[in-house]
Design a protein around this motif. Structure first.
Motif, short mmCIF file in Angstrom:
data_model
loop_
_atom_site.label_atom_id
_atom_site.label_comp_id
_atom_site.label_asym_id
_atom_site.label_seq_id
_atom_site.Cartn_x
_atom_site.Cartn_y
_atom_site.Cartn_z
N GLU A 87 74.43 48.88 70.73
CA GLU A 87 75.24 48.53 71.89
C GLU A 87 75.97 47.18 71.68
N HIS A 88 75.27 46.22 71.08
CA HIS A 88 75.81 44.86 71.04
C HIS A 88 76.47 44.45 69.71
N ALA A 89 76.18 45.15 68.63
CA ALA A 89 76.76 44.75 67.34
C ALA A 89 78.27 45.05 67.23
N PRO A 90 78.75 46.18 67.80
CA PRO A 90 80.18 46.46 67.64
C PRO A 90 81.05 45.31 68.19
N GLY A 91 82.06 44.96 67.43
CA GLY A 91 82.97 43.89 67.84
C GLY A 91 82.53 42.50 67.38
N LYS A 92 81.30 42.40 66.83
CA LYS A 92 80.81 41.10 66.36
C LYS A 92 81.10 40.95 64.87
N ASP A 93 81.09 39.69 64.41
CA ASP A 93 81.38 39.41 63.00
C ASP A 93 80.16 39.54 62.10
N VAL A 94 79.02 39.10 62.63
CA VAL A 94 77.81 39.01 61.78
C VAL A 94 76.62 39.60 62.52
N LEU A 95 75.79 40.36 61.81
CA LEU A 95 74.51 40.82 62.35
C LEU A 95 73.40 40.27 61.46
N ILE A 96 72.44 39.59 62.08
CA ILE A 96 71.27 39.11 61.33
C ILE A 96 70.05 39.84 61.85
N MET A 97 69.47 40.69 61.01
CA MET A 97 68.28 41.46 61.40
C MET A 97 67.05 40.68 61.00
N PRO A 131 63.11 54.67 62.71
CA PRO A 131 64.36 54.58 61.94
C PRO A 131 64.48 53.20 61.30
N ASP A 132 65.15 53.13 60.18
CA ASP A 132 65.46 51.84 59.53
C ASP A 132 66.78 51.37 60.15
N ILE A 133 66.67 50.46 61.11
CA ILE A 133 67.85 50.04 61.88
C ILE A 133 68.89 49.40 60.97
N LEU A 134 68.44 48.49 60.13
CA LEU A 134 69.34 47.79 59.22
C LEU A 134 70.13 48.77 58.34
N ALA A 135 69.40 49.66 57.68
CA ALA A 135 70.06 50.63 56.81
C ALA A 135 70.99 51.53 57.61
N GLU A 136 70.58 51.89 58.84
CA GLU A 136 71.41 52.76 59.68
C GLU A 136 72.72 52.10 60.09
N VAL A 137 72.66 50.80 60.44
CA VAL A 137 73.89 50.11 60.85
C VAL A 137 74.84 50.05 59.66
N VAL A 138 74.29 49.74 58.48
CA VAL A 138 75.14 49.67 57.28
C VAL A 138 75.81 51.03 57.04
N GLN A 139 75.02 52.10 57.16
CA GLN A 139 75.53 53.46 56.98
C GLN A 139 76.62 53.78 57.99
N ARG A 141 78.50 51.91 59.60
CA ARG A 141 79.70 51.08 59.48
C ARG A 141 80.80 51.79 58.72
N SER A 142 80.43 52.69 57.80
CA SER A 142 81.47 53.36 57.01
C SER A 142 82.36 54.22 57.91
N GLU A 143 81.85 54.59 59.10
CA GLU A 143 82.67 55.37 60.03
C GLU A 143 83.03 54.60 61.30
N ASN A 144 82.57 53.37 61.40
CA ASN A 144 82.86 52.57 62.60
C ASN A 144 83.18 51.14 62.19
N SER A 145 84.48 50.86 62.09
CA SER A 145 84.91 49.55 61.59
C SER A 145 84.64 48.44 62.58
N GLN A 146 84.18 48.79 63.79
CA GLN A 146 83.83 47.78 64.78
C GLN A 146 82.49 47.11 64.46
N LEU A 147 81.68 47.76 63.64
CA LEU A 147 80.37 47.18 63.30
C LEU A 147 80.57 45.98 62.38
N PRO A 148 79.66 45.00 62.43
CA PRO A 148 79.87 43.73 61.73
C PRO A 148 80.15 43.89 60.23
#
Ligand code: CTP
Ligand code: CA
Length: 236
Positions: A87-97, A131-139, A141-148
């Motif tokens: 919910e909160h990562a899209p539109g942000k520059d950096v995500l620190i897990m 789920p592996d949240i970190l790996a999922e966000v990275v994955q 991202r290839s279809e959602n350029s809004q992710l950090p």
């Protein structure tokens, strides 16, 4: 490093930080948890704020106070944390897990409190993988350029006869696919919950920063400094 407090090296950068440790519910009153206090994550939020960043802190059961000025979001279990991150990562520059995410959760959450049935029996608790949240966000991202564009993982590692802390860190960085991994060396004299931390920062391009040691805040400043260097010119 000290000067960083007044140096706005992350001005104009938005950062989402997950901190603390998840709780995986068993029944209405019980959970499986871990010992993460959230101190390192909160220190990262402090260092990022001091560096001028816009900071969203997704907190899972912190034992420490949250600094004024962060956008605070609460989550409890790994599944809730995952929702909050997406919910909160899209539109942000950096995500620190930085949160300690439970690798497993009880397969079933009982609706009522688990009871002792007779004198001697005890339940067997079946676990399933989270789920592996970190790996999922990275994955994702290839279809959602809004992710950090810049995603950072944390890993506490020990060396053994199969490999060094760095070997395990490199392998984990590759598995996760993120831009940067902060490897926290844990072991004999460098234990969990201790005041001094030793970190190694590894980058996806194969480079690494000089190792750093210090308090959680000093380590946080080094991490923020490394993120600032690495993201120069990548702001939205
Ligand atoms: N992480 C995550 N989701 C999980 C587990 C971990 O997002 N289900 C993130 C953590 O927040 C951290 C990074 O992945 O940034 C590394 O966590 P770690 O526990 O070291 O990695 P694992 O892949 O779980 O490996 P291990 O089997 O060594 O615990
Ligand atoms: Ca893990």
């Amino acid at each position: 490093v000290q000067d960083l407090l007044s140096d706005p090296i992350l001005a104009g950068t938005s950062v989402v930080i997950t901190a603390g440790g998840t709780r995986e519910p068993l029944d209405p009153v019980r959970f499986l948890g871990n010992r993460s206090s959230g101190r390192q994550g909160v220190a990262l939020a402090q260092a990022a704020l001091a560096a001028g960043a816009d900071v969203t802190l997704i907190a899972t059961h912190l034992e420490v106070q949250v600094p004024h000025g962060v956008h605070l979001v609460h989550a409890s279990s790994a599944l809730e944390l995952r929702e909050a991150v997406f919910e909160h990562a899209p539109g942000k520059d950096v995500l620190i897990m930085n949160a300690a995410v439970a690798d497993f959760r009880p397969a079933k959450i009982e609706n009522s409190k688990i009871k002792k049935r007779d004198e001697h029996s005890a339940p067997v608790i079946e676990l399933v993988r989270n789920p592996d949240i970190l790996a999922e966000v990275v994955q994702a991202r290839s279809e959602n350029s809004q992710l950090p564009e810049f995603i950072v993982g944390f890993a506490a590692e020990t060396g053994d006869d199969q490999g060094t802390v760095l070997d395990y860190g490199r392998a984990k960085l590759q598995r996760k696919g993120c831009e940067m991994l902060v490897v926290n060396e844990v072991g004999a004299n460098l234990t969990f919950g201790q005041e001094t931390n030793t970190i190694q920062v590894l980058f996806a391009d194969g480079s690494e920063a000089v190792p750093a040691a210090g308090s959680k805040l000093e380590v946080a400043r080094v991490v923020i400094e490394q993120i600032s260097h690495a993201t120069k010119g990548h702001k939205r």
